[in-house]
Design a protein around this motif. Structure first.
Motif, PDB file in Angstrom:
ATOM      1  N   ILE A 177      -9.049  -5.020  13.738  1.00 20.83           N
ATOM      2  CA  ILE A 177      -8.269  -4.644  14.618  1.00 20.83           C
ATOM      3  C   ILE A 177      -7.811  -6.172  14.660  1.00 20.83           C
ATOM      4  CG2 ILE A 177      -8.062  -3.979  16.931  1.00 20.83           C
ATOM      5  CD1 ILE A 177     -10.181  -2.477  16.646  1.00 20.83           C
ATOM      6  N   THR A 178      -6.267  -5.774  14.331  1.00 20.75           N
ATOM      7  CA  THR A 178      -6.005  -7.645  14.536  1.00 20.75           C
ATOM      8  C   THR A 178      -3.903  -7.160  14.485  1.00 20.75           C
ATOM      9  OG1 THR A 178      -5.485  -9.573  13.154  1.00 20.75           O
ATOM     10  CG2 THR A 178      -5.360  -7.199  11.839  1.00 20.75           C
ATOM     11  N   GLY A 179      -3.530  -8.698  14.311  1.00 25.32           N
ATOM     12  CA  GLY A 179      -2.128  -8.873  14.230  1.00 25.32           C
ATOM     13  C   GLY A 179      -1.173  -8.662  13.101  1.00 25.32           C
ATOM     14  N   ASP A 180      -0.142  -8.787  13.456  1.00 26.70           N
ATOM     15  CA  ASP A 180       1.211  -8.731  12.414  1.00 26.70           C
ATOM     16  C   ASP A 180       0.416  -8.119  10.614  1.00 26.70           C
ATOM     17  OD1 ASP A 180       2.642  -9.904  14.327  1.00 26.70           O
ATOM     18  OD2 ASP A 180       1.316 -12.889  13.675  1.00 26.70           O
ATOM     19  N   ILE A 181       0.875  -7.288  10.508  1.00 25.18           N
ATOM     20  CA  ILE A 181      -0.004  -6.430   9.414  1.00 25.18           C
ATOM     21  C   ILE A 181       1.013  -5.981   9.273  1.00 25.18           C
ATOM     22  CG2 ILE A 181      -0.875  -4.728   8.681  1.00 25.18           C
ATOM     23  CD1 ILE A 181      -2.960  -4.087  11.108  1.00 25.18           C
ATOM     24  N   LYS A 182       0.900  -6.394   7.757  1.00 29.10           N
ATOM     25  CA  LYS A 182       2.584  -5.846   6.345  1.00 29.10           C
ATOM     26  C   LYS A 182       2.596  -5.073   5.557  1.00 29.10           C
ATOM     27  CE  LYS A 182       3.716 -11.053   6.190  1.00 29.10           C
ATOM     28  NZ  LYS A 182       3.513 -12.360   5.350  1.00 29.10           N
ATOM     29  N   HIS A 183       3.476  -4.461   5.399  1.00 30.98           N
ATOM     30  CA  HIS A 183       3.133  -3.384   4.701  1.00 30.98           C
ATOM     31  C   HIS A 183       2.519  -3.580   3.267  1.00 30.98           C
ATOM     32  CE1 HIS A 183       5.096  -0.221   2.230  1.00 30.98           C
ATOM     33  NE2 HIS A 183       4.669  -0.474   1.421  1.00 30.98           N
ATOM     34  N   HIS A 184       2.402  -4.588   3.190  1.00 32.15           N
ATOM     35  CA  HIS A 184       1.512  -4.562   1.349  1.00 32.15           C
ATOM     36  C   HIS A 184      -0.386  -5.469   1.842  1.00 32.15           C
ATOM     37  CE1 HIS A 184       5.803  -5.891  -0.609  1.00 32.15           C
ATOM     38  NE2 HIS A 184       4.552  -4.093  -1.319  1.00 32.15           N
ATOM     39  N   ASP A 185      -0.431  -5.741   3.431  1.00 38.08           N
ATOM     40  CA  ASP A 185      -1.630  -5.533   4.057  1.00 38.08           C
ATOM     41  C   ASP A 185      -2.024  -3.833   3.677  1.00 38.08           C
ATOM     42  OD1 ASP A 185      -1.330  -8.465   3.662  1.00 38.08           O
ATOM     43  OD2 ASP A 185      -0.829  -8.504   5.555  1.00 38.08           O
ATOM     44  N   ALA A 186      -0.922  -2.718   4.455  1.00 35.44           N
ATOM     45  CA  ALA A 186      -1.668  -1.790   4.840  1.00 35.44           C
ATOM     46  C   ALA A 186      -2.433  -0.922   3.461  1.00 35.44           C
ATOM     47  CB  ALA A 186      -0.589  -1.198   5.623  1.00 35.44           C
ATOM     48  N   MET A 187      -0.840  -1.517   1.805  1.00 37.14           N
ATOM     49  CA  MET A 187      -1.179  -0.760   1.107  1.00 37.14           C
ATOM     50  C   MET A 187      -2.654  -1.354   0.428  1.00 37.14           C
ATOM     51  SD  MET A 187       1.015   1.609   0.719  1.00 37.14           S
ATOM     52  CE  MET A 187       1.461   1.536  -1.711  1.00 37.14           C
ATOM     53  N   GLY A 189     -10.030   1.678   0.678  1.00 34.13           N
ATOM     54  CA  GLY A 189     -10.551   2.683   2.516  1.00 34.13           C
ATOM     55  C   GLY A 189     -10.668   2.017   3.211  1.00 34.13           C
ATOM     56  N   VAL A 190     -10.130   1.627   3.762  1.00 36.21           N
ATOM     57  CA  VAL A 190     -10.265   0.299   4.599  1.00 36.21           C
ATOM     58  C   VAL A 190      -8.941   1.014   5.833  1.00 36.21           C
ATOM     59  CG1 VAL A 190      -9.756  -2.020   5.959  1.00 36.21           C
ATOM     60  CG2 VAL A 190     -11.215  -1.993   4.209  1.00 36.21           C
ATOM     61  N   SER A 191      -9.588   1.385   7.476  1.00 37.29           N
ATOM     62  CA  SER A 191      -8.189   1.377   8.137  1.00 37.29           C
ATOM     63  C   SER A 191      -8.279   0.256   8.962  1.00 37.29           C
ATOM     64  CB  SER A 191      -8.818   2.687   9.351  1.00 37.29           C
ATOM     65  OG  SER A 191      -9.079   3.732   8.467  1.00 37.29           O
ATOM     66  N   LEU A 192      -7.020  -0.016   9.334  1.00 34.27           N
ATOM     67  CA  LEU A 192      -5.878  -1.125  10.449  1.00 34.27           C
ATOM     68  C   LEU A 192      -5.890  -0.906  11.317  1.00 34.27           C
ATOM     69  CD1 LEU A 192      -4.081  -2.658   7.042  1.00 34.27           C
ATOM     70  CD2 LEU A 192      -6.200  -3.683   8.068  1.00 34.27           C
ATOM     71  N   PRO A 239       1.841   0.229  25.763  1.00 31.35           N
ATOM     72  CA  PRO A 239       2.721   1.061  24.951  1.00 31.35           C
ATOM     73  C   PRO A 239       2.807   2.481  23.575  1.00 31.35           C
ATOM     74  CG  PRO A 239       4.254  -0.791  24.624  1.00 31.35           C
ATOM     75  CD  PRO A 239       2.738  -1.382  24.945  1.00 31.35           C
ATOM     76  N   TYR A 240       1.866   0.870  23.006  1.00 34.36           N
ATOM     77  CA  TYR A 240       1.765   2.187  21.928  1.00 34.36           C
ATOM     78  C   TYR A 240       1.234   0.358  20.669  1.00 34.36           C
ATOM     79  CZ  TYR A 240       5.045  -1.341  18.699  1.00 34.36           C
ATOM     80  OH  TYR A 240       5.597  -2.863  18.543  1.00 34.36           O
ATOM     81  N   VAL A 241       0.273   0.911  19.153  1.00 34.16           N
ATOM     82  CA  VAL A 241      -0.173   0.628  18.063  1.00 34.16           C
ATOM     83  C   VAL A 241      -0.057   1.195  17.134  1.00 34.16           C
ATOM     84  CG1 VAL A 241      -2.095  -0.342  19.823  1.00 34.16           C
ATOM     85  CG2 VAL A 241      -2.395   1.981  18.252  1.00 34.16           C
ATOM     86  N   ARG A 242       0.048   0.308  16.118  1.00 32.70           N
ATOM     87  CA  ARG A 242       0.386   1.184  14.483  1.00 32.70           C
ATOM     88  C   ARG A 242      -0.720   1.125  13.744  1.00 32.70           C
ATOM     89  NH1 ARG A 242       4.896  -1.639  11.473  1.00 32.70           N
ATOM     90  NH2 ARG A 242       2.719  -3.380  11.240  1.00 32.70           N
ATOM     91  N   LEU A 243      -0.939   2.189  13.439  1.00 31.75           N
ATOM     92  CA  LEU A 243      -2.213   2.462  11.921  1.00 31.75           C
ATOM     93  C   LEU A 243      -2.156   2.704  10.933  1.00 31.75           C
ATOM     94  CD1 LEU A 243      -2.953   5.687  15.174  1.00 31.75           C
ATOM     95  CD2 LEU A 243      -4.090   3.190  15.049  1.00 31.75           C
ATOM     96  N   ALA A 244      -3.314   2.471  10.115  1.00 23.77           N
ATOM     97  CA  ALA A 244      -3.500   2.704   8.561  1.00 23.77           C
ATOM     98  C   ALA A 244      -4.351   3.754   8.949  1.00 23.77           C
ATOM     99  CB  ALA A 244      -3.218   1.097   8.232  1.00 23.77           C
ATOM    100  N   ASP A 245      -4.071   4.675   8.541  1.00 28.72           N
ATOM    101  CA  ASP A 245      -5.562   5.870   8.450  1.00 28.72           C
ATOM    102  C   ASP A 245      -5.879   6.046   6.707  1.00 28.72           C
ATOM    103  OD1 ASP A 245      -7.622   7.323   8.915  1.00 28.72           O
ATOM    104  OD2 ASP A 245      -6.066   9.255  10.201  1.00 28.72           O
ATOM    105  N   ALA A 246      -6.949   5.556   6.972  1.00 22.01           N
ATOM    106  CA  ALA A 246      -7.640   6.026   5.476  1.00 22.01           C
ATOM    107  C   ALA A 246      -8.577   7.126   5.494  1.00 22.01           C
ATOM    108  CB  ALA A 246      -9.110   4.958   4.932  1.00 22.01           C
TER     109      ALA A 246
END
Length: 251
Positions: A187-197, A203-206, A149-156
């Motif tokens: 592409i993986t699971g259980d990404i935490k806030h500081h993982d994204a930061m 310069g890596v997108s998640l 239904p959705y995915v979460r992104l961190a866009d570089a």
């Protein structure tokens, strides 16, 4: 009767336990290597409800270990001791195939489902070069292939030209990737806030998919791989246990 040491030897041939990560606990978690059993059950993870369904003298093959860390106490009313108590009462055993199986089978299977080919292994990750694409377009493809239904992104904010895939929680692989992370999406699971930061700072997108959705293929995949052993052994039954996603989506 099923001899556990013979089953473990077969599993070792499929996916050597020596491949597991140093923090992992693959192999025999509970039971006696020299004991004889009658049944095999396969589950992504053993819950108390699934343990209650088990026939006596079963060997449970799971992806997630029952014990990740040494226990400082054993309280039968608390997880995971409550499950272990029930297994002991039923004379059952539990063998985990976790990061070793990720490397040999589950990550490649997941990458194939996502449409990735010509992958190469870099630590726990499988990495593939792709034609340049926006993160938004890649996310749509992943959603469709996994029926999410959705995915979460961190866009570089760079076109994606390389994809790294890790089943389960895999942000720890960022420091293992050999090449510069330019234009990379993990592409993986259980990404935490500081993982994204941390990822965005280099310069890596998640792209986050649910942990369960990336690993739910374990049960049918291992069942097919076990067919040669099942055919030549005296197993009374092979039970596939449905460990559902523990999270619910409220819209």
């Amino acid at each position: 009767m099923l001899k556990l040491n013979e089953l473990i030897a077969f599993l070792e041939g499929l996916s050597p336990f020596s491949l597991q990560e140093s923090w992992d606990n693959c192999g025999l978690n509970l039971g006696s290597n020299n004991a004889e059993y009658e049944n095999i059950a396969i589950a992504l993870e053993l819950t108390l409800e699934l343990a209650q369904e088990l026939p006596p003298k079963s060997v449970v093959l799971t992806h997630h270990p029952l014990f990740f860390r040494p226990l400082k106490n054993f309280n039968p009313s608390l997880y995971p001791a409550n499950i272990a108590t029930l297994l002991l009462q039923k004379s059952c055993a539990l063998v985990a195939l976790h990061t070793n199986f990720d490397k040999t089978h589950l990550n490649p299977h997941f990458a194939k489902i996502l449409g990735l080919s010509h992958t190469k292994e870099e630590g726990m990750a499988l990495v593939a070069d792709i034609a340049p694409v926006s993160l938004d377009h890649l996310a749509t493809q992943v959603q469709e292939r996994l029926n999410l239904p959705y995915v979460r992104l961190a866009d570089a904010k760079t076109p994606i030209e390389r994809v790294a895939v890790v089943c389960g929680a895999g942000c720890g692989v960022l420091h293992e990737l050999k090449e510069a992370p330019k234009n990379l999406c993990l592409i993986t699971g259980d990404i935490k806030h500081h993982d994204a930061m941390q990822a965005l700072s280099v310069g890596v997108s998640l792209l986050e998919v649910p942990h369960y959705e990336s690993e739910k293929f374990f049960v049918p995949l291992l069942k097919d791989l076990l067919e040669p052993y099942i055919l030549q052994s005296q197993v009374k039954c092979v039970k596939l246990l449905d460990c559902k996603n523990p999270f619910m989506l409220k819209v």
